[in-house]
Design a protein around this motif. Structure first.
Motif, mmCIF file in Angstrom:
data_model
loop_
_atom_site.group_PDB
_atom_site.id
_atom_site.type_symbol
_atom_site.label_atom_id
_atom_site.label_comp_id
_atom_site.label_asym_id
_atom_site.label_seq_id
_atom_site.Cartn_x
_atom_site.Cartn_y
_atom_site.Cartn_z
ATOM 1 N N ILE A 109 0.835 -1.201 0.000
ATOM 2 C CA ILE A 109 0.000 0.000 0.000
ATOM 3 C C ILE A 109 0.873 1.255 0.000
ATOM 4 N N ALA A 110 1.933 1.265 0.810
ATOM 5 C CA ALA A 110 2.835 2.428 0.862
ATOM 6 C C ALA A 110 3.433 2.708 -0.514
ATOM 7 N N LYS A 111 3.816 1.660 -1.224
ATOM 8 C CA LYS A 111 4.391 1.827 -2.566
ATOM 9 C C LYS A 111 3.361 2.427 -3.522
ATOM 10 N N GLU A 112 2.140 1.913 -3.482
ATOM 11 C CA GLU A 112 1.086 2.442 -4.348
ATOM 12 C C GLU A 112 0.776 3.898 -4.022
ATOM 13 N N PHE A 113 0.665 4.205 -2.727
ATOM 14 C CA PHE A 113 0.368 5.575 -2.314
ATOM 15 C C PHE A 113 1.519 6.510 -2.682
ATOM 16 N N SER A 114 2.748 6.031 -2.553
ATOM 17 C CA SER A 114 3.917 6.837 -2.901
ATOM 18 C C SER A 114 3.925 7.163 -4.392
ATOM 19 N N GLU A 115 3.612 6.178 -5.209
ATOM 20 C CA GLU A 115 3.559 6.405 -6.657
ATOM 21 C C GLU A 115 2.470 7.418 -7.002
ATOM 22 N N GLU A 116 1.326 7.315 -6.344
ATOM 23 C CA GLU A 116 0.237 8.262 -6.583
ATOM 24 C C GLU A 116 0.650 9.669 -6.127
ATOM 25 N N PHE A 117 1.301 9.758 -4.980
ATOM 26 C CA PHE A 117 1.792 11.041 -4.455
ATOM 27 C C PHE A 117 2.777 11.660 -5.445
ATOM 28 N N ASP A 118 3.714 10.844 -5.948
ATOM 29 C CA ASP A 118 4.716 11.334 -6.891
ATOM 30 C C ASP A 118 4.083 11.837 -8.189
ATOM 31 N N LYS A 119 3.041 11.130 -8.673
ATOM 32 C CA LYS A 119 2.349 11.577 -9.888
ATOM 33 C C LYS A 119 1.692 12.928 -9.678
ATOM 34 N N LYS A 120 1.054 13.100 -8.529
ATOM 35 C CA LYS A 120 0.364 14.368 -8.227
ATOM 36 C C LYS A 120 1.344 15.519 -8.106
ATOM 37 N N HIS A 121 2.524 15.222 -7.569
ATOM 38 C CA HIS A 121 3.504 16.269 -7.308
ATOM 39 C C HIS A 121 4.628 16.276 -8.329
ATOM 40 N N LYS A 122 4.477 15.463 -9.375
ATOM 41 C CA LYS A 122 5.446 15.385 -10.491
ATOM 42 C C LYS A 122 6.876 15.229 -10.001
ATOM 43 N N LEU A 123 7.076 14.264 -9.088
ATOM 44 C CA LEU A 123 8.425 14.020 -8.552
ATOM 45 C C LEU A 123 9.155 12.980 -9.358
#
Length: 123
Positions: A109-123
Motif C-alpha cells: 500500500i505504501a508503494k502504491e500511495f507513494s507512486e500516486e503522491f509522486d504523480k500528483k507532485h510530479k516528482l
C-alpha cells in the motif's frame, strides 16, 4: 518515497505488524479466524498511510482495500487457523504469519500511495 515518508510508513507498518502478531498469537486456539480482528488493524494502517502520502481515504474505502487483501490471503489464513490449534507452535506460526501478511500488505500500500503522491507532485 522521500526519507520522511519512508520513516513514517516504517513506524505505521511495523506498529500494525506488531499488533497483528499479538492478535495472531493470542487468538491461535480460539474457534474462529483472527481475520475479524486483523481487519480493523489493517484498516487503521491503510488510513494512516494515506495521511502520510496526502491521500484521503474514508474508513469504508480503507476497509474495502483491507478486506480485498484478506480475501486474497484466505488460503493462508485458513491454513494458519488450522495450525493455530497446536499449542505453542500454533501461537508462534499464527503470530508470525499475521505479522508477515500485515507487513507485506503495508509496504504494498505504501508503494502504491507513494507512486500516486509522486504523480500528483510530479516528482
Amino acid at each position: 518515497m522521500n526519507k520522511s515518508q519512508r520513516k513514517k510508513a516504517h513506524l505505521i507498518i511495523h506498529s500494525a505488524s506488531t499488533a497483528a502478531a499479538g492478535v495472531g498469537a493470542g487468538m491461535a486456539q480460539l474457534p474462529f479466524p483472527d481475520a475479524t480482528v486483523l481487519l480493523p488493524i489493517q484498516t487503521a494502517m491503510v488510513i494512516a498511510l494515506g495521511k502520510v502520502y496526502n491521500i484521503k481515504l474514508e474508513e469504508g474505502a480503507a476497509k474495502a482495500l483491507a478486506t480485498q487483501f484478506l480475501a486474497q490471503k484466505a488460503g493462508q489464513l485458513t491454513a494458519r487457523f488450522l495450525v493455530g490449534k497446536l499449542p505453542v507452535a500454533g501461537n508462534i506460526v499464527n503470530g508470525s504469519t499475521a505479522a508477515a501478511i500485515t507487513e507485506s500488505y503495508g509496504w504494498m500500500i505504501a508503494k502504491e500511495f507513494s507512486e500516486e503522491f509522486d504523480k500528483k507532485h510530479k516528482l
